[in-house]
Scaffold this motif. Structure first.
Motif, PDB file in Angstrom:
ATOM      1  N   VAL A   1      -9.069  10.649  -4.943  1.00  0.00           N
ATOM      2  CA  VAL A   1      -7.768  10.463  -5.578  1.00  0.00           C
ATOM      3  C   VAL A   1      -7.455   8.974  -5.592  1.00  0.00           C
ATOM      4  O   VAL A   1      -7.463   8.309  -4.543  1.00  0.00           O
ATOM      5  CB  VAL A   1      -6.659  11.213  -4.802  1.00  0.00           C
ATOM      6  CG1 VAL A   1      -5.302  10.988  -5.434  1.00  0.00           C
ATOM      7  CG2 VAL A   1      -6.992  12.698  -4.732  1.00  0.00           C
ATOM      8  N   ASP A   2      -7.203   8.445  -6.768  1.00  0.00           N
ATOM      9  CA  ASP A   2      -6.832   7.033  -6.910  1.00  0.00           C
ATOM     10  C   ASP A   2      -6.008   6.859  -8.183  1.00  0.00           C
ATOM     11  O   ASP A   2      -5.648   7.837  -8.809  1.00  0.00           O
ATOM     12  CB  ASP A   2      -8.073   6.131  -6.918  1.00  0.00           C
ATOM     13  CG  ASP A   2      -8.975   6.375  -8.125  1.00  0.00           C
ATOM     14  OD1 ASP A   2      -8.540   7.018  -9.107  1.00  0.00           O
ATOM     15  OD2 ASP A   2     -10.118   5.932  -8.096  1.00  0.00           O
TER      16      ASP A   2
ATOM     17  N   ARG B   1      -8.333   9.103   4.612  1.00  0.00           N
ATOM     18  CA  ARG B   1      -7.586   7.944   4.135  1.00  0.00           C
ATOM     19  C   ARG B   1      -8.113   6.676   4.789  1.00  0.00           C
ATOM     20  O   ARG B   1      -8.344   6.640   5.991  1.00  0.00           O
ATOM     21  CB  ARG B   1      -6.108   8.147   4.484  1.00  0.00           C
ATOM     22  CG  ARG B   1      -5.204   7.104   3.918  1.00  0.00           C
ATOM     23  CD  ARG B   1      -3.745   7.474   4.184  1.00  0.00           C
ATOM     24  NE  ARG B   1      -3.025   6.254   4.455  1.00  0.00           N
ATOM     25  CZ  ARG B   1      -2.268   6.031   5.511  1.00  0.00           C
ATOM     26  NH1 ARG B   1      -2.113   6.952   6.421  1.00  0.00           N
ATOM     27  NH2 ARG B   1      -1.674   4.897   5.663  1.00  0.00           N
ATOM     28  N   GLU B   2      -8.259   5.630   4.003  1.00  0.00           N
ATOM     29  CA  GLU B   2      -8.737   4.338   4.494  1.00  0.00           C
ATOM     30  C   GLU B   2      -7.584   3.567   5.131  1.00  0.00           C
ATOM     31  O   GLU B   2      -6.471   3.579   4.615  1.00  0.00           O
ATOM     32  CB  GLU B   2      -9.335   3.535   3.331  1.00  0.00           C
ATOM     33  CG  GLU B   2     -10.289   2.435   3.735  1.00  0.00           C
ATOM     34  CD  GLU B   2      -9.604   1.202   4.270  1.00  0.00           C
ATOM     35  OE1 GLU B   2     -10.216   0.516   5.086  1.00  0.00           O
ATOM     36  OE2 GLU B   2      -8.450   0.923   3.884  1.00  0.00           O
ATOM     37  N   LEU B   3      -7.827   2.899   6.264  1.00  0.00           N
ATOM     38  CA  LEU B   3      -6.754   2.267   7.028  1.00  0.00           C
ATOM     39  C   LEU B   3      -6.870   0.764   7.237  1.00  0.00           C
ATOM     40  O   LEU B   3      -5.976   0.173   7.834  1.00  0.00           O
ATOM     41  CB  LEU B   3      -6.684   2.909   8.425  1.00  0.00           C
ATOM     42  CG  LEU B   3      -6.329   4.379   8.490  1.00  0.00           C
ATOM     43  CD1 LEU B   3      -6.429   4.867   9.922  1.00  0.00           C
ATOM     44  CD2 LEU B   3      -4.954   4.629   7.926  1.00  0.00           C
TER      45      LEU B   3
ATOM     46  N   VAL C   1     -14.768   0.214   0.597  1.00  0.00           N
ATOM     47  CA  VAL C   1     -14.817   1.428  -0.221  1.00  0.00           C
ATOM     48  C   VAL C   1     -16.039   2.255   0.147  1.00  0.00           C
ATOM     49  O   VAL C   1     -15.955   3.482   0.305  1.00  0.00           O
ATOM     50  CB  VAL C   1     -14.830   1.074  -1.727  1.00  0.00           C
ATOM     51  CG1 VAL C   1     -15.061   2.313  -2.576  1.00  0.00           C
ATOM     52  CG2 VAL C   1     -13.541   0.368  -2.117  1.00  0.00           C
ATOM     53  N   ARG C   2     -17.171   1.593   0.336  1.00  0.00           N
ATOM     54  CA  ARG C   2     -18.412   2.293   0.657  1.00  0.00           C
ATOM     55  C   ARG C   2     -18.289   3.050   1.985  1.00  0.00           C
ATOM     56  O   ARG C   2     -18.655   4.212   2.078  1.00  0.00           O
ATOM     57  CB  ARG C   2     -19.568   1.294   0.726  1.00  0.00           C
ATOM     58  CG  ARG C   2     -20.944   1.923   0.790  1.00  0.00           C
ATOM     59  CD  ARG C   2     -22.073   0.886   0.762  1.00  0.00           C
ATOM     60  NE  ARG C   2     -22.021   0.091  -0.461  1.00  0.00           N
ATOM     61  CZ  ARG C   2     -21.702  -1.218  -0.505  1.00  0.00           C
ATOM     62  NH1 ARG C   2     -21.434  -1.882   0.588  1.00  0.00           N
ATOM     63  NH2 ARG C   2     -21.675  -1.865  -1.654  1.00  0.00           N
ATOM     64  N   ARG C   3     -17.740   2.392   3.015  1.00  0.00           N
ATOM     65  CA  ARG C   3     -17.713   3.049   4.327  1.00  0.00           C
ATOM     66  C   ARG C   3     -16.743   4.235   4.358  1.00  0.00           C
ATOM     67  O   ARG C   3     -17.040   5.253   4.980  1.00  0.00           O
ATOM     68  CB  ARG C   3     -17.437   2.053   5.444  1.00  0.00           C
ATOM     69  CG  ARG C   3     -16.033   1.524   5.511  1.00  0.00           C
ATOM     70  CD  ARG C   3     -15.882   0.504   6.619  1.00  0.00           C
ATOM     71  NE  ARG C   3     -14.500   0.022   6.654  1.00  0.00           N
ATOM     72  CZ  ARG C   3     -14.056  -0.869   7.490  1.00  0.00           C
ATOM     73  NH1 ARG C   3     -14.875  -1.414   8.367  1.00  0.00           N
ATOM     74  NH2 ARG C   3     -12.798  -1.248   7.456  1.00  0.00           N
TER      75      ARG C   3
ATOM     76  N   LEU D   1      -4.465   0.751 -11.428  1.00  0.00           N
ATOM     77  CA  LEU D   1      -4.785  -0.251 -10.425  1.00  0.00           C
ATOM     78  C   LEU D   1      -6.250  -0.670 -10.468  1.00  0.00           C
ATOM     79  O   LEU D   1      -7.143   0.187 -10.554  1.00  0.00           O
ATOM     80  CB  LEU D   1      -4.476   0.297  -9.016  1.00  0.00           C
ATOM     81  CG  LEU D   1      -3.033   0.730  -8.772  1.00  0.00           C
ATOM     82  CD1 LEU D   1      -2.914   1.400  -7.415  1.00  0.00           C
ATOM     83  CD2 LEU D   1      -2.095  -0.470  -8.868  1.00  0.00           C
ATOM     84  N   GLU D   2      -6.518  -1.945 -10.372  1.00  0.00           N
ATOM     85  CA  GLU D   2      -7.892  -2.450 -10.340  1.00  0.00           C
ATOM     86  C   GLU D   2      -8.590  -2.038  -9.046  1.00  0.00           C
ATOM     87  O   GLU D   2      -9.788  -1.799  -9.041  1.00  0.00           O
ATOM     88  CB  GLU D   2      -7.893  -3.982 -10.473  1.00  0.00           C
ATOM     89  CG  GLU D   2      -9.262  -4.563 -10.718  1.00  0.00           C
ATOM     90  CD  GLU D   2      -9.922  -4.107 -12.013  1.00  0.00           C
ATOM     91  OE1 GLU D   2     -11.148  -3.956 -12.047  1.00  0.00           O
ATOM     92  OE2 GLU D   2      -9.182  -3.878 -13.011  1.00  0.00           O
TER      93      GLU D   2
END
Length: 192
Positions: free
Chosen positions: A184-185, A129-131, A163-165, A190-191
């Protein structure tokens, strides 16, 4: 190795005391433990949940051992002074953008799941998960609608590099596991 010990609030000091006991029992050569304040504990002493002293300690150490933050007595503080802001501050200051959460049922506990035991026993996932993007760090505020209602808003955004990292972390994690990755998105809504 220098380790910053950041107990924080609530159960943080209790669990951190036990973690420190384990570290001391290991008696690792060159290990140094350094105490720091975060959350409500820091706010009470320094007037901020992540004071400069704690930031300096974090940068001077090789690792952080973090407990928990939060205190209902601080709910009336301005948002930037609330204990939970220490977590966001640490993430941003140290670029802690990836959260890896394993999901696996330990042998012998399969029957205690709401899933069939054979399904529960086969679960072995790593959630990445991105934080540092999204609503955590986007613009926030309150406004009044045309109908006169109060409305809170949080703007969600991700840059290409964010997003890339996180994608790279997910790909590297998948390579070290089953080799499979599922993104998962909500791209249909959502854009971001």
């Amino acid at each position: 190795m220098k380790i910053a010990i950041l107990p924080g609030d609530g159960i943080g000091p209790e669990i951190m005391a036990e973690a420190v006991r384990v570290l001391r029992a290991l008696d690792l050569s060159g290990m140094e433990l350094h105490d720091g304040l975060v959350g409500a504990a820091a706010w009470r002493v320094h007037g901020h949940p992540l004071p400069p002293e704690t930031l300096a300690l974090m940068h001077a150490c090789d690792a952080l051992l973090f407990g928990a933050v939060g205190d209902p007595a601080c709910d009336g503080l301005e948002r930037h002074l609330r204990p939970e802001q220490a977590v966001l501050g640490m993430r941003k200051e140290l670029s802690l953008f990836a959260n890896l959460r394993p999901a696996k049922v330990f042998p012998g506990l399969e029957a205690h799941s709401s899933l069939r035991p054979e399904v529960a026993g086969a679960i072995d996932l790593m959630i990445v998960r991105e934080l540092n993007g999204d609503v955590y760090f986007g613009e926030k505020g309150m406004r009044t609608t045309a109908d006169g209602e109060r409305e809170g808003y949080d703007i969600m955004s991700y840059s290409e590099s964010e997003v890339r990292r996180i994608a790279h972390v997910a790909f590297r994690t998948a390579q070290g596991r089953s080799g499979r990755l599922c993104s998962v998105d909500k791209a249909n809504v959502l854009e971001t």
